[in-house]
Design an enzyme around this catalytic site. Structure first.
Site, PDB file in Angstrom:
ATOM      1  N   LYS A 226      46.327 -13.584 105.856  1.00  0.00           N
ATOM      2  CA  LYS A 226      45.015 -13.130 105.411  1.00  0.00           C
ATOM      3  C   LYS A 226      43.936 -13.346 106.472  1.00  0.00           C
ATOM      4  CE  LYS A 226      46.114 -13.513 100.529  1.00  0.00           C
ATOM      5  NZ  LYS A 226      47.442 -14.159 100.617  1.00  0.00           N
TER       6      LYS A 226
HETATM    7  C1  LIG Z   1      48.543 -13.565  99.906  1.00  0.00           C
HETATM    8  C2  LIG Z   1      49.886 -13.880 100.387  1.00  0.00           C
HETATM    9  C3  LIG Z   1      50.988 -13.043 100.126  1.00  0.00           C
HETATM   10  C4  LIG Z   1      50.880 -11.801  99.269  1.00  0.00           C
HETATM   11  O1  LIG Z   1      50.024 -10.854  99.820  1.00  0.00           O
HETATM   12  P1  LIG Z   1      49.671  -9.523  99.021  1.00  0.00           P
HETATM   13  O2  LIG Z   1      48.224  -9.263  99.219  1.00  0.00           O
HETATM   14  O3  LIG Z   1      50.025  -9.807  97.623  1.00  0.00           O
HETATM   15  O4  LIG Z   1      50.506  -8.470  99.596  1.00  0.00           O
HETATM   16  C5  LIG Z   1      52.203 -13.373 100.669  1.00  0.00           C
HETATM   17  N1  LIG Z   1      52.358 -14.494 101.402  1.00  0.00           N
HETATM   18  C6  LIG Z   1      51.336 -15.333 101.644  1.00  0.00           C
HETATM   19  C7  LIG Z   1      51.575 -16.557 102.438  1.00  0.00           C
HETATM   20  C8  LIG Z   1      50.066 -15.057 101.170  1.00  0.00           C
HETATM   21  O5  LIG Z   1      49.059 -15.899 101.417  1.00  0.00           O
END
Ligand SMILES: *Cc1c(COP(=O)(O)O)cnc(C)c1O
Length: 556
Positions: A226
């Site tokens: 993210k």
């Molecule tokens: C947020 C997150 C995901 C899932 O991301 P999506 O937005 O649902 O595709 C997967 N792995 C980690 C480590 C995350 O922080």
């Protein structure tokens, strides 16, 4: 010439409709440019006459920096005692806008409006773009999508190979941002956003098998993918909204995030950052965010923007690494497949966007944990909510996949009413069925698989033993699911969504190895924490935000 009506405002929004928005920044003076100099540059005054000819009323008048668009052009916000047919726009109660040389001539001759603020350039947004990029959610409850997908031809995609990440990011993001942010500013934000990553490639590819690669997306400050979007989005929000006016409220499910995750939210020392631990699960947090956006009077009072995974700008920033990885592995001459650990369908929707923009992709594989609504939907054509089971991959413990709605819109030919019908059914009965045609279109692009807790742990242990590579539980789900979809002829890229040190207990339990935090994050584990525990109730969260947000009181 300061006008008290504008004293506290940052951006004076002149128009905001479905035609788009435009506004003037009225509290930033262009220090190195006087009105006299500007009029000389525009050939309205001669060099030597300026001092003599300028009337008292405008001598020494400030020139403001109105915004990043059309910075060569003067915009005058003025009282309604001056009107030019055709070119003066009435904004409201006695305030007008004129942007022609004529009003500057009139000012220079003393025939201008009594009150005026002159700005060079304006801040502008295409229809819906302001909301798209900054606010996250449309007022009709839906999600934003760009009107059309920019296209990259084969030569352009090939040219991405070996280029610095930030350069590719600029090329991919630029067509979406249009004229809203000038290129030099956009480039500076992108360069800055990615300079802080711990790896020079920003998102390096690591080979873990004959034709299998991990795309490491976790070299940013919070150890998860993210960051790739948030580092840029944070800068874009500061740029558009002004940092002094921004308060940040982070919502997370109390007790359902790892220690490292929680500390990342509770240890920032800035007093405009508030960590709100809600006594509920991730879906409750998501529902409250959606509830706040749909509560228009609240949304307007606090000038709410959302940066959760349904924010379009986040997805935009994530498109970049699909192009980077694809080009590195031979695209467009060779197809690549991607497996994406997902819950909210955000990250993988960015992959779909890359496909729409011209990247040749063999398949996009959805990898879920036991909260497998997405895998079930692709298998059965029926989207059905169930209860959330907590797992060792907590960021995927989701049973309402917000971004899936975007895919539904795409595969339904952007038929808004059919998407709304499905969403209404979901709200009423907890499920809906996808029609044959759209479902076939989905299956042409996407595959899916699930991975339970034991398989996750076994994949962490096995990959450590066989490849000497330590996976976090989320990435392990991707590696497990990818194995069932690999055919050996196409490179398979698994998105590495988190650093193993973000989930040290689960990783240690599975592999016997305790992953170490990168040096620059070690202090966080002993820093003082600040958080507010709140019930997972819309009212309670809104009340807290309203009493703690400066934007709520400082708004014009
Ligand atoms: C947020 C997150 C995901 C899932 O991301 P999506 O937005 O649902 O595709 C997967 N792995 C980690 C480590 C995350 O922080």
């Amino acid at each position: 010439m300061a006008d008290s009506r504008f004293e506290h405002s940052v951006i004076y929004l002149c128009s905001h409709s479905d035609q788009g928005a435009m506004g003037l920044v009225v509290n930033q003076v262009a220090r190195h440019l006087s009105l006299e100099e500007l009029l000389i540059q525009l050939d309205i005054l001669n060099d030597d006459e300026s001092a003599i000819r300028l009337p008292d009323s405008v001598r020494g008048m400030n020139v403001h920096k109105g915004g990043p668009v059309e910075v060569e052009r003067g915009f005058v916000l003025h009282s309604d005692d001056f009107m030019l047919n055709q070119s003066t726009l009435t904004i409201d109660n006695g305030i007008c806008l004129t942007a022609t040389l004529e009003i500057l001539r009139a000012l220079a001759q003393g025939d201008g409006p009594e009150q005026a603020i002159l700005a060079l350039g304006y801040a502008g947004w295409a229809p819906g773009q302001l909301e798209n990029e900054i606010q996250g959610l449309a007022r009709d409850g839906g999600l934003y999508l760009p009107e059309s997908w920019p296209q990259f031809d084969a030569d352009t995609i090939a040219s991405f190979a070996g280029k610095p990440y930030a350069d590719v990011a600029l090329e991919v993001i630029r067509p979406f941002v249009g004229g809203a942010i000038p290129e030099t500013d956009l480039k500076a934000m992108i360069d800055e956003a990615y300079a802080g990553f711990r790896h020079p490639a920003v998102t390096p590819l690591v080979q873990t098998g004959a034709n299998t690669f991990i795309l490491e997306l976790f070299h940013g400050p919070t150890l998860a993918f993210k960051d790739v979007a948030m580092q840029l989005l944070g800068r874009m929000m500061d740029y558009v909204l002004g940092r002094e006016r921004t308060d940040i409220f982070v919502l997370y499910p109390d007790g359902r995030v790892s220690n490292v995750q929680r500390r990342q939210m509770t240890t920032p020392t800035e007093d405009n950052v508030h960590a709100l631990a809600l006594t509920g699960n991730f879906d409750d947090c998501q529902a409250i965010v959606k509830g706040m956006f749909n509560h228009f009077s609240f949304r307007d009072r606090v000038a709410l923007s959302g940066v959760n995974s349904i924010n379009w700008a986040r997805i935009l920033a994530q498109i970049v690494y699909y192009f980077v990885a694809g080009a590195t592995l031979g695209a467009p001459h060779r197809k690549v497949a991607f497996t994406v650990p997902t819950g909210n369908f955000g990250d993988i929707f960015a992959g779909y966007a890359a496909v729409k923009m011209g990247l040749p992709v063999e398949k996009l594989i959805v990898a879920t944990n036991v909260n497998d609504i997405l895998a079930r939907t692709l298998e059965t054509g029926r989207y059905e909510k169930r209860v959330v089971t907590p797992t060792i991959s907590p960021s995927m413990d989701i049973q309402v996949s917000s971004n899936f709605e975007r895919l539904l819109a795409e595969v339904s030919g952007r038929d808004g009413s059919s998407v709304r019908r499905m969403m209404d059914q979901l709200a009423q009965s907890g499920s809906f069925s996808i029609e044959e045609g759209p479902l076939a279109e989905m299956r042409a692009h996407f595959g899916a698989g699930r991975c339970d807790e034991a398989q996750t742990a076994a994949t962490i242990a096995g990959t450590w033993k066989e490849a000497g590579y330590l996976l976090d539980p989320h990435t392990a789900i991707g590696v497990h699911v990818a194995r069932n979809h690999e055919d050996g002829s196409v490179p398979m890229v698994v998105l590495g969504t988190a650093h193993p040190a973000k989930f040290p207990d689960a990783v240690e339990k599975a592999s016997g190895i305790r992953p170490e935090l990168p040096d620059n994050l070690k202090d966080m584990m002993t820093a003082e924490e600040r958080q507010q525990v709140l019930a997972a109730e819309l009212d309670e969260v809104e009340r807290f935000i309203e009493t703690h947000a400066r934007a709520a009181t400082a708004r014009v």
